[in-house]
Design an enzyme around this catalytic site. Structure first.
Site, PDB file in Angstrom:
ATOM      1  N   MET A  77      -0.085   1.259   5.090  1.00 46.60           N
ATOM      2  CA  MET A  77      -0.921   1.552   6.232  1.00 46.60           C
ATOM      3  C   MET A  77      -2.064   0.688   6.287  1.00 46.60           C
ATOM      4  O   MET A  77      -2.389  -0.147   5.516  1.00 46.60           O
ATOM      5  CB  MET A  77      -1.455   2.990   6.113  1.00 46.60           C
ATOM      6  CG  MET A  77      -2.557   3.200   5.254  1.00 46.60           C
ATOM      7  SD  MET A  77      -3.332   4.936   5.503  1.00 46.60           S
ATOM      8  CE  MET A  77      -4.411   4.990   4.056  1.00 46.60           C
ATOM      9  N   HIS A  98      -2.551  -1.223  -3.317  1.00 44.26           N
ATOM     10  CA  HIS A  98      -3.648  -0.237  -3.054  1.00 44.26           C
ATOM     11  C   HIS A  98      -3.398   0.959  -3.964  1.00 44.26           C
ATOM     12  O   HIS A  98      -2.309   1.840  -3.533  1.00 44.26           O
ATOM     13  CB  HIS A  98      -3.769   0.222  -1.514  1.00 44.26           C
ATOM     14  CG  HIS A  98      -4.116  -1.140  -0.722  1.00 44.26           C
ATOM     15  ND1 HIS A  98      -4.002  -1.008   0.559  1.00 44.26           N
ATOM     16  CD2 HIS A  98      -4.830  -2.141  -1.075  1.00 44.26           C
ATOM     17  CE1 HIS A  98      -4.385  -2.158   1.020  1.00 44.26           C
ATOM     18  NE2 HIS A  98      -4.968  -2.680   0.121  1.00 44.26           N
ATOM     19  N   SER A 143       0.875  -1.150   0.205  1.00 47.28           N
ATOM     20  CA  SER A 143      -0.162  -0.025  -0.132  1.00 47.28           C
ATOM     21  C   SER A 143       0.866   1.162  -0.087  1.00 47.28           C
ATOM     22  O   SER A 143       1.658   1.166  -0.937  1.00 47.28           O
ATOM     23  CB  SER A 143      -0.959   0.138   1.349  1.00 47.28           C
ATOM     24  OG  SER A 143      -1.851   0.986   1.022  1.00 47.28           O
ATOM     25  N   THR A 144       0.810   2.080   1.015  1.00 45.37           N
ATOM     26  CA  THR A 144       1.576   3.487   1.106  1.00 45.37           C
ATOM     27  C   THR A 144       2.824   3.077   0.968  1.00 45.37           C
ATOM     28  O   THR A 144       3.724   2.417   1.656  1.00 45.37           O
ATOM     29  CB  THR A 144       1.379   4.099   2.415  1.00 45.37           C
ATOM     30  OG1 THR A 144      -0.044   4.041   2.544  1.00 45.37           O
ATOM     31  CG2 THR A 144       1.821   5.536   2.301  1.00 45.37           C
ATOM     32  N   ASP A 162      -4.533  -4.591   5.984  1.00 38.47           N
ATOM     33  CA  ASP A 162      -4.797  -5.729   4.982  1.00 38.47           C
ATOM     34  C   ASP A 162      -3.681  -6.613   4.733  1.00 38.47           C
ATOM     35  O   ASP A 162      -2.435  -6.354   4.548  1.00 38.47           O
ATOM     36  CB  ASP A 162      -5.055  -4.755   3.659  1.00 38.47           C
ATOM     37  CG  ASP A 162      -5.825  -5.462   2.762  1.00 38.47           C
ATOM     38  OD1 ASP A 162      -6.383  -6.527   2.860  1.00 38.47           O
ATOM     39  OD2 ASP A 162      -6.006  -5.208   1.296  1.00 38.47           O
TER      40      ASP A 162
END
Length: 367
Positions: free
Chosen positions: A295, A201, A175-176, A298
């Protein structure tokens, strides 16, 4: 008790309406202080000369100096966590992926007035992303204007699926900060590596540009996944951002991608957990998985399912993460076998695929 310092935020966007929406939305949060707005990069530079913000929200398509050039200028000298606010055009998507590769922490689709009641939900997401960005570990970076193109080895033609299942597969969630992390991992994988399936993401409309960028950077064939794609050695399938989850199923002796409807999982769609759970069910232990920077949580439960099924599991360590949230959540429930620096993730994955020991250096990271 000492009052916690607010997150000082600078908004950079050439649209007066967007600047107003962001100023009001961010300013209403008690933990955020909007210290200024700038209509172009030159004005933003004047702000930076006087005071360094904790976070910048940045539009990329602006007059005079574009946002990507501005981002690269301060990321080289004095990095500041930056959240890109981008419109969903093909041109913007390509620039946004370049910005994430250059060190931007996150990307959010530009808010639109016609969203109506949905604007409040979008602003809540932007507020959350700014708060996460404030705690991100950003580093000086030097990124070329275009991704380097490595010499290509012959690739199998698209659609020339093998007659049998590959012996192994690799599943990755991020993600991030994941654009930089995934780029580093995939560039280090060999052309004949097992098939790779990825959930990163990213808003709808941006993953195709990211897949295209990755495809230009090495011997692996990378594409945005489509329903029915067959997993092949040397092929990387990136889940499309948007309204569907990506899963892996077994059909007629092959592993295939299925894009399915379903509610958000861990506030995400596509979800790493959904992908990992599907892989745990069909791979019969012949899978290596990695959770990279991001973050939230998940992927944690899904990776634990992979480990319990006999698969191999690793997560990126805190020191090399932009945000340690997802790897930390997985570690807390015992999902990864090891926490590994980003530079070692690809080696760990390939060694685990070969069922050979991870080696003295990597063995030291076992948890």
């Amino acid at each position: 008790m000492q009052e916690r310092r607010k997150i000082r935020t600078l908004i950079v966007d050439d649209s007066a309406m967007v600047r107003k929406i962001l100023s009001i939305g961010l300013g209403q949060d008690p933990e955020i202080e909007v210290i200024g707005t700038a209509a172009d990069a030159n004005m933003a530079m004047q702000y930076l000369a006087r005071s360094k913000p904790d976070v910048i929200t940045l539009d990329l398509e602006m007059p005079n100096m574009d946002g990507l050039t501005f981002l690269r200028s301060f990321m080289k000298a004095d990095p500041i966590p930056t959240v890109v606010i981008s419109s969903q055009t093909q041109r913007s998507a390509q620039a946004t992926v370049d910005a994430l590769a250059a060190g931007a922490v996150d990307v959010i689709a530009k808010p639109r007035m016609e969203l109506g009641g949905g604007l409040n939900d979008m602003m809540a997401s932007i507020v959350q992303r700014v708060k996460v960005a404030a705690g991100a570990q950003v580093r000086r970076t030097v990124t070329p204007a275009r991704p380097p193109v490595r010499p290509q080895t012959p690739r199998p033609a698209a659609g020339s699926a093998p007659a049998r299942l590959p012996d192994w597969m690799i599943a990755i969630g991020a993600s991030t900060g994941g654009v930089q992390a995934l780029t580093a991992v995939l560039q280090s994988l060999p052309a004949d590596c097992p098939p790779v399936v990825i959930v990163q993401h990213m808003p709808e409309g941006f993953t195709a540009s990211f897949a295209k960028r990755l495809n230009q950077m090495g011997p692996l064939r990378v594409k945005e996944a489509e329903d029915g794609d067959v997993l092949e050695n040397g092929l990387v399938l990136l889940a499309p951002g948007g309204p569907k989850h990506m899963t892996v199923v077994k059909k007629v002796g092959r592993h295939q991608v299925r894009l399915i409807d379903g509610p958000e999982v861990c506030f995400s769609r596509p979800s790493v957990d959904v992908l990992f759970h599907s892989v745990a069910q069909v791979a019969e232990g012949r899978v290596s998985s990695a959770i990279l920077t991001g973050m939230g949580k998940d992927g944690a439960e899904g990776q634990l399912a992979i480990r319990n099924s006999g698969g191999r599991t690793v997560a990126q360590d805190e020191a090399s993460c932009v945000v340690f949230g997802m790897p930390s959540a997985a570690y807390q429930i015992g999902a990864p076998e090891a926490l590994v620096p980003l530079d070692d993730v690809s080696s760990w994955l390939m060694n685990s695929c070969s069922r050979i020991p991870v080696g003295d250096r990597l063995e030291s990271y076992r948890v």
